[in-house]
Design a protein around this motif. Structure first.
Motif, PDB file in Angstrom:
ATOM      1  N   PHE A 191       0.976  -1.030  -0.087  1.00  0.00           N
ATOM      2  CA  PHE A 191      -0.538  -0.392  -0.456  1.00  0.00           C
ATOM      3  C   PHE A 191       0.548   0.971  -0.265  1.00  0.00           C
ATOM      4  CE2 PHE A 191      -2.649   3.495   2.412  1.00  0.00           C
ATOM      5  CZ  PHE A 191      -3.710   3.368   0.899  1.00  0.00           C
ATOM      6  N   CYS A 192       1.375   1.143   0.893  1.00  0.00           N
ATOM      7  CA  CYS A 192       2.901   2.507   0.753  1.00  0.00           C
ATOM      8  C   CYS A 192       3.306   2.235  -0.792  1.00  0.00           C
ATOM      9  CB  CYS A 192       4.161   2.153   1.384  1.00  0.00           C
ATOM     10  SG  CYS A 192       3.751   2.550   3.653  1.00  0.00           S
ATOM     11  N   HIS A 193       3.993   1.936  -1.089  1.00  0.00           N
ATOM     12  CA  HIS A 193       4.427   1.242  -2.504  1.00  0.00           C
ATOM     13  C   HIS A 193       3.221   2.230  -3.600  1.00  0.00           C
ATOM     14  CE1 HIS A 193       8.284  -1.078  -0.829  1.00  0.00           C
ATOM     15  NE2 HIS A 193       8.561  -0.039  -0.814  1.00  0.00           N
ATOM     16  N   GLU A 194       2.485   1.708  -3.374  1.00  0.00           N
ATOM     17  CA  GLU A 194       1.672   1.860  -4.761  1.00  0.00           C
ATOM     18  C   GLU A 194       0.868   3.254  -4.282  1.00  0.00           C
ATOM     19  OE1 GLU A 194      -1.431  -0.017  -7.364  1.00  0.00           O
ATOM     20  OE2 GLU A 194       0.615  -0.375  -6.256  1.00  0.00           O
ATOM     21  N   ASN A 195       1.525   4.161  -2.685  1.00  0.00           N
ATOM     22  CA  ASN A 195       1.189   5.077  -2.843  1.00  0.00           C
ATOM     23  C   ASN A 195       2.833   6.579  -2.846  1.00  0.00           C
ATOM     24  OD1 ASN A 195      -2.101   5.959  -2.067  1.00  0.00           O
ATOM     25  ND2 ASN A 195      -1.678   4.561  -1.039  1.00  0.00           N
ATOM     26  N   PHE A 196       3.339   5.616  -3.349  1.00  0.00           N
ATOM     27  CA  PHE A 196       4.553   6.371  -4.133  1.00  0.00           C
ATOM     28  C   PHE A 196       5.217   6.709  -2.439  1.00  0.00           C
ATOM     29  CE2 PHE A 196       1.490   7.166  -7.280  1.00  0.00           C
ATOM     30  CZ  PHE A 196       2.430   6.478  -8.108  1.00  0.00           C
ATOM     31  N   VAL A 197       5.152   5.756  -1.501  1.00  0.00           N
ATOM     32  CA  VAL A 197       5.889   6.357  -0.283  1.00  0.00           C
ATOM     33  C   VAL A 197       6.977   4.865  -0.067  1.00  0.00           C
ATOM     34  CG1 VAL A 197       5.754   6.798   2.568  1.00  0.00           C
ATOM     35  CG2 VAL A 197       3.913   7.660   0.261  1.00  0.00           C
ATOM     36  N   LEU A 198       7.713   5.439   0.436  1.00  0.00           N
ATOM     37  CA  LEU A 198       8.507   4.221   0.679  1.00  0.00           C
ATOM     38  C   LEU A 198       8.954   4.478   2.791  1.00  0.00           C
ATOM     39  CD1 LEU A 198      12.392   5.510  -1.383  1.00  0.00           C
ATOM     40  CD2 LEU A 198      10.798   3.702  -1.577  1.00  0.00           C
ATOM     41  N   HIS A 199       9.013   3.270   2.892  1.00  0.00           N
ATOM     42  CA  HIS A 199       8.597   3.946   4.482  1.00  0.00           C
ATOM     43  C   HIS A 199      10.305   3.640   5.465  1.00  0.00           C
ATOM     44  CE1 HIS A 199       8.450   1.934   8.531  1.00  0.00           C
ATOM     45  NE2 HIS A 199       7.297   2.508   8.810  1.00  0.00           N
ATOM     46  N   ARG A 200      11.307   3.270   4.977  1.00  0.00           N
ATOM     47  CA  ARG A 200      12.570   2.910   5.026  1.00  0.00           C
ATOM     48  C   ARG A 200      12.811   3.100   6.883  1.00  0.00           C
ATOM     49  NH1 ARG A 200      14.358   8.197   2.197  1.00  0.00           N
ATOM     50  NH2 ARG A 200      13.871   8.968   3.722  1.00  0.00           N
ATOM     51  N   ASP A 201      12.234   2.332   7.547  1.00  0.00           N
ATOM     52  CA  ASP A 201      12.200   2.136   9.101  1.00  0.00           C
ATOM     53  C   ASP A 201      11.640   0.580   9.230  1.00  0.00           C
ATOM     54  OD1 ASP A 201      13.687   1.318  10.631  1.00  0.00           O
ATOM     55  OD2 ASP A 201      12.750   3.364  11.576  1.00  0.00           O
ATOM     56  N   ILE A 202      11.375  -0.416   8.522  1.00  0.00           N
ATOM     57  CA  ILE A 202      10.555  -1.881   8.430  1.00  0.00           C
ATOM     58  C   ILE A 202      11.705  -2.391   9.587  1.00  0.00           C
ATOM     59  CG2 ILE A 202      10.226  -3.939   7.893  1.00  0.00           C
ATOM     60  CD1 ILE A 202       9.410  -2.075   5.504  1.00  0.00           C
ATOM     61  N   LYS A 203      11.082  -2.824  10.739  1.00  0.00           N
ATOM     62  CA  LYS A 203      11.733  -3.644  11.646  1.00  0.00           C
ATOM     63  C   LYS A 203      10.934  -3.968  12.558  1.00  0.00           C
ATOM     64  CE  LYS A 203      13.068  -0.130  14.592  1.00  0.00           C
ATOM     65  NZ  LYS A 203      14.057   1.248  14.824  1.00  0.00           N
ATOM     66  N   PRO A 204      11.542  -5.415  13.214  1.00  0.00           N
ATOM     67  CA  PRO A 204       9.734  -6.132  14.523  1.00  0.00           C
ATOM     68  C   PRO A 204       9.123  -5.352  14.871  1.00  0.00           C
ATOM     69  CG  PRO A 204      11.356  -7.499  14.205  1.00  0.00           C
ATOM     70  CD  PRO A 204      11.978  -6.253  13.116  1.00  0.00           C
ATOM     71  N   ALA A 217      12.720  -1.454  -3.742  1.00  0.00           N
ATOM     72  CA  ALA A 217      13.446  -2.766  -3.164  1.00  0.00           C
ATOM     73  C   ALA A 217      14.093  -2.597  -2.162  1.00  0.00           C
ATOM     74  CB  ALA A 217      14.175  -2.672  -4.219  1.00  0.00           C
ATOM     75  N   VAL A 218      14.112  -1.557  -1.329  1.00  0.00           N
ATOM     76  CA  VAL A 218      14.894  -1.388  -0.107  1.00  0.00           C
ATOM     77  C   VAL A 218      14.224  -1.814   0.957  1.00  0.00           C
ATOM     78  CG1 VAL A 218      16.798   0.188  -0.370  1.00  0.00           C
ATOM     79  CG2 VAL A 218      13.877   1.274   0.414  1.00  0.00           C
ATOM     80  N   ASP A 219      12.577  -1.728   1.095  1.00  0.00           N
ATOM     81  CA  ASP A 219      11.586  -1.756   1.879  1.00  0.00           C
ATOM     82  C   ASP A 219      11.403  -3.409   1.877  1.00  0.00           C
ATOM     83  OD1 ASP A 219      10.825   0.178   3.105  1.00  0.00           O
ATOM     84  OD2 ASP A 219       9.804   0.980   1.631  1.00  0.00           O
ATOM     85  N   VAL A 220      12.113  -3.689   0.317  1.00  0.00           N
ATOM     86  CA  VAL A 220      11.694  -5.423   0.655  1.00  0.00           C
ATOM     87  C   VAL A 220      12.452  -6.381   0.776  1.00  0.00           C
ATOM     88  CG1 VAL A 220      11.366  -7.171  -0.939  1.00  0.00           C
ATOM     89  CG2 VAL A 220      10.141  -5.324  -2.310  1.00  0.00           C
ATOM     90  N   TRP A 221      14.062  -5.389   0.428  1.00  0.00           N
ATOM     91  CA  TRP A 221      14.832  -6.305   1.954  1.00  0.00           C
ATOM     92  C   TRP A 221      15.007  -6.654   3.064  1.00  0.00           C
ATOM     93  CZ3 TRP A 221      19.769  -8.619   0.850  1.00  0.00           C
ATOM     94  CH2 TRP A 221      20.801  -8.730   1.895  1.00  0.00           C
ATOM     95  N   SER A 222      14.302  -5.335   3.305  1.00  0.00           N
ATOM     96  CA  SER A 222      13.598  -5.475   5.057  1.00  0.00           C
ATOM     97  C   SER A 222      12.855  -6.148   5.321  1.00  0.00           C
ATOM     98  CB  SER A 222      13.353  -4.117   5.574  1.00  0.00           C
ATOM     99  OG  SER A 222      14.396  -2.926   5.647  1.00  0.00           O
ATOM    100  N   MET A 223      12.121  -6.195   4.752  1.00  0.00           N
ATOM    101  CA  MET A 223      10.427  -7.704   5.328  1.00  0.00           C
ATOM    102  C   MET A 223      11.444  -9.069   5.080  1.00  0.00           C
ATOM    103  SD  MET A 223       7.721  -6.399   2.284  1.00  0.00           S
ATOM    104  CE  MET A 223       6.416  -7.910   1.911  1.00  0.00           C
ATOM    105  N   GLY A 224      12.239  -9.539   3.938  1.00  0.00           N
ATOM    106  CA  GLY A 224      12.980 -10.471   3.543  1.00  0.00           C
ATOM    107  C   GLY A 224      13.776 -10.641   5.113  1.00  0.00           C
ATOM    108  N   THR A 225      14.257 -10.044   5.792  1.00  0.00           N
ATOM    109  CA  THR A 225      15.169  -9.896   7.231  1.00  0.00           C
ATOM    110  C   THR A 225      14.437 -10.334   8.698  1.00  0.00           C
ATOM    111  OG1 THR A 225      15.158  -7.709   7.361  1.00  0.00           O
ATOM    112  CG2 THR A 225      17.064  -8.927   6.658  1.00  0.00           C
ATOM    113  N   VAL A 226      13.383  -9.645   7.561  1.00  0.00           N
ATOM    114  CA  VAL A 226      11.721  -9.486   9.033  1.00  0.00           C
ATOM    115  C   VAL A 226      11.302 -10.813   9.322  1.00  0.00           C
ATOM    116  CG1 VAL A 226       9.698  -9.376   9.956  1.00  0.00           C
ATOM    117  CG2 VAL A 226      11.505  -7.209   9.639  1.00  0.00           C
ATOM    118  N   PHE A 227      10.835 -11.138   7.708  1.00  0.00           N
ATOM    119  CA  PHE A 227      10.308 -12.795   7.533  1.00  0.00           C
ATOM    120  C   PHE A 227      11.365 -14.147   8.368  1.00  0.00           C
ATOM    121  CE2 PHE A 227       8.596 -15.780   4.052  1.00  0.00           C
ATOM    122  CZ  PHE A 227       8.953 -16.610   4.568  1.00  0.00           C
ATOM    123  N   ALA A 228      12.957 -13.921   8.328  1.00  0.00           N
ATOM    124  CA  ALA A 228      13.725 -14.885   8.531  1.00  0.00           C
ATOM    125  C   ALA A 228      13.735 -14.903   9.670  1.00  0.00           C
ATOM    126  CB  ALA A 228      15.306 -14.458   7.533  1.00  0.00           C
TER     127      ALA A 228
END
Lengths: 362, 403
Positions: B175-188, B241-252
């Motif tokens: 939803f953020c990306h669809e609205n052209f927003v980068l979150h840039r601090d995704i973490k648990p 893609a920066v947020d997606v990497w964070s998602m990946g590390t959260v997933f792991a």
């Protein structure tokens, strides 16, 4: 999620979109309220002077600004904001956002209450923060031209007032990216099969003859329209009520229409037919786009009557709310404990209103 | 949505009337002149009246936390004593002379625009005396994902739960990306949990809208453990893609219940990425050597690791199954251009693979301590990067020591 649904969730749509009639009503009520305040405040000031024995004789009725005079003055300072942004070499988004902040602020505030000159600086500074172009306050203040140096406090004092007037919404949705996307689509079409149709289009208003238009390369024509439309979006679209009365998508189409109407019609015809209630949504869209294009004006765009603006600026000096002139004192008073108590001055009386000049940069 | 600001009823055209709003805005007009008679001569301006009206809609019940940046209160709607809201009062920093702080502005700006079930709702903003900014937020009493991950003894969860949480995170990021927003601090610990179990991506203090082409962005964003290699290499042009990497590390991290790549410096972070994901080079990531802070790992005697294959992931992250592992690998692609997009993630077949994601009301919850934890999460400065390993490790040890 459709783009329409996304746009309807934006604060620009929810709080800052109006019909022209709503805008007039809104401005009229803001003006009436401010005028009554100004008259009352000036009366209070005169009575205080009388008590001090400074009788100034005949009391004239205060001649307040009209709604259209307010618009002229705000428009003039919007133009000045753009000049200042250019001086700083700020990107288009910062410049445009600052101007829209001013326009939004003056829907619910009158220049008789808060003169646009200091608010202009605050708007521009706030826009650097909200548009990812942050400039340090001291550096910002030191580069503002004028006879008197601008202090950081001059810039920051009305910030709270401004954000409150903006109702704590900071996003302004602009039409610039939409235009770039549309032009890319058009250039793509020009290279393909529709290119032939494009070359057979009627000439744009500006083109000398049909013959020159036909000879013109389709790409060239698109690029020419692009430049004109971009210029309109950066100037007329900012200074008129375009942002209030339409959406960014309609706005860039309108700019394209104003630049080259046949080209805009051609582009719209390439899109899949619009779905929607009511009769012929495609025709309604075109009518709306043409209407907004009219607002943006001829390719020359919007112009400010500087002489008239100066006249209004002189007039406002006699009908300003004396209690709201010293923004720095107002700000300090609010910061140290709510609204003012018993008409006490928070400080800085030295800021004499009467030394101000009509020139924005001093 | 009883708490939402008045939303005009949907109309057919975008240039329609917003009647309700104009009424609100003009409401003050009629009432106003009464105030002008005060001795102070401080008749309220329209904006002040609107602000006061908003302020009066809420009642602060009790302080539930205080930090250097904000005070958090539990509150309710005056009209509905049973409702619950969190009121985050951002302190005016006397030291900060630049006006409203950037992180506060970003947080307000983006929360005002983004309404989605997986992003905390911002109901209102008002100012109280001394120009303090108050954000009226959705009340999220059940802590955050970090808390659940760390409480190894107290909280058990399985792959269906991970799927549910990742699904909610995925929808928020999309939803953020669809609205052209980068979150840039995704973490648990930015993933807060609502009373009904819904996970919400919070803290927009570092967020920004997508940059225009050729306009630089800062690379000093995202908490280190969740920061992608392109930012560690100083990339100034980047994407969702920066947020997606964070998602990946959260997933792991959700799977192994410990941070996957817990570097104690930026260089160490890159070393861990080399070791556990693969050493970036121009073959697996064309152009990487041209990034501003690129360091050629795997040269001059140091070991170079090939990009980890599926076997490694199957071994380490076996609980989510082979399809889940495929999804994880697509998020942890070194080359950001090859990394999955948020949309691709939502279209992945893992979501439709057994087991189905747990229903949100059945997700494992942490017992008690909700108020305190939300206060913890909210009183942090928005966008504050918890840097330095010490604090973090101490927290982990604390939790593991708890029985």
């Amino acid at each position: 999620m459709t783009e329409d649904a996304a746009y309807r969730a934006s604060t620009q749509y929810k709080l800052w979109s109006f019909t022209p009639a709503q805008l007039s009503t809104f401005r009229a009520s803001t003006n009436a309220l401010a005028a009554s305040r100004v008259r009352a405040a000036i009366k209070r000031a005169r009575e205080a002077q009388k008590l001090d024995g400074e009788d100034e004789g005949e009391e004239k009725e205060v001649d307040c600004l009209t709604v259209s005079e307010e618009e002229i003055l705000v428009g003039y300072y919007c133009g000045k904001t753009m000049e200042l942004a250019d001086l700083f070499e700020f990107p288009t988004n910062v410049k445009a956002t600052a101007v829209q902040y001013l326009k939004r602020f003056y829907l619910s505030n009158s220049p008789m209450t808060y003169h646009p000159k200091p608010l202009m600086l605050t708007s521009l500074f706030l826009a650097t923060k909200t548009e990812n172009h942050y400039t340090r306050l001291t550096a910002f203040a030191s580069r503002i031209p004028g006879k008197k140096p601008t202090t950081p406090e001059d810039v920051i004092a009305p910030e709270f007032l401004l954000t409150q007037g903006l109702r704590f919404t900071f996003e302004v949705r602009h039409p610039f990216r939409g235009l770039e996307g549309g032009i890319m689509s058009l250039l793509g079409l020009a290279g393909g099969e529709p290119g032939a149709k494009l070359r057979a289009l009627d000439p744009a208003d500006g083109a000398a003859t049909a013959a020159t238009a036909a000879a013109q390369d389709a790409g060239e024509r698109i690029r020419a329209a692009h430049a004109k439309a971009k210029h309109l979006l950066k100037t007329s679209a900012q200074l008129t009520d375009a942002y209030f009365v339409t959406t960014p998508a309609h706005l860039w189409l309108a700019a394209l229409y104003a630049a080259d109407a046949p080209l805009c019609r051609f582009f719209l015809a390439t899109l899949p037919p619009l779905a929607g209630p009511g009769e012929d949504p495609g025709a309604r869209l075109l009518a709306h786009v043409a209407e907004v294009a009219g607002l943006l004006g001829s390719p020359l765009g919007y112009t400010t009557d500087v002489a008239e603006a100066r006249r209004v600026d002189r007039k406002v000096y006699f009908c300003r709310n004396p209690e709201k002139v010293d923004l720095k004192a107002l700000n300090r008073r609010q910061r140290v404990g709510g609204r003012g108590s018993g008409g006490e001055e928070g400080g800085e009386k030295g800021e004499d209103v009467r030394t101000r000049d009509g020139e924005v940069f001093g | 949505m009883a708490l939402s600001p008045a939303i005009p009823s949907p109309h057919t055209s975008n240039t329609n009337s917003v009647t309700a709003k104009v009424k609100t805005l003009n409401m003050g007009g009629g009432a106003a002149p009464q105030n002008t008679t005060s001795t102070a001569g401080q008749g309220q301006e329209l904006a002040e009246q609107l602000n006061d009206e908003t302020k009066k809609k809420y009642v602060k019940d009790k302080k539930i936390g205080e930090g250097t940046y904000a005070i958090v209160y539990l509150g309710h709607l005056r009209a509905d004593p049973k409702s619950k809201v969190a009121i985050k009062k951002i302190k005016v920093n006397a030291e900060y002379r630049e006006g409203l702080s950037l992180d506060a502005i970003r947080e307000v700006k983006f929360l005002q625009e983004l309404s989605h079930p997986n992003i905390p709702a911002l109901y209102s903003v008002f100012s109280s005396k001394n120009q303090n900014l108050n954000l009226v937020l959705e009340y999220l009493p059940l802590g955050d994902l970090e808390q659940l991950i760390r409480d190894v003894d107290g909280v058990r969860y399985g792959s269906a739960d991970v799927k549910a949480w990742m699904g909610m995170l995925g929808r928020a990021v999309w939803f953020c990306h669809e609205n052209f927003v980068l979150h840039r601090d995704i973490k648990p610990n930015n993933l807060l949990i609502a009373a009904d179990g819904e996970v919400k991506l919070a803290d927009f203090g570092l967020a920004r809208s997508f940059s225009d082409p050729y306009r630089v962005m800062t690379h000093q964003v995202i908490t280190r453990w969740y920061r992608p290699p392109e930012l560690l290499f100083g990339a100034r042009y980047y994407s969702g893609a920066v947020d997606v990497w964070s998602m990946g590390t959260v997933f792991a991290e959700l799977i192994i219940r410990t941070p996957f790549l817990a570097g104690n410096s930026d260089v160490h972070q890159l070393e861990l990425i080399c070791q556990f994901v693969g050493t970036p080079n121009d073959d697996n990531w064309p152009g990487v050597s041209k990034l501003p802070d690129y360091v050629p790992f795997g040269k001059d005697g140091s070991q170079s690791y090939p990009v980890r294959g599926r076997d490694f992931y199957l071994q380490t992250f076996s609980t989510v199954g082979p399809v889940g592992v495929d999804l994880l690998m697509s998020m942890l692609s070194l080359d950001p251009r090859k990394r999955a997009t948020a949309r691709e993630i939502l279209n992945h077949k893992w979501w439709a693979t057994d087991p189905a994601p747990t229903k949100k009301e059945d997700l494992p919850k942490k017992g008690g301590g909700g108020e305190a934890r939300m206060a913890e999460d909210l009183k942090r400065r928005a966008g504050e990067l918890e840097d330095g390993r010490g604090a973090k490790v101490a927290r982990i040890l604390d939790f593991s020591g708890m029985k």
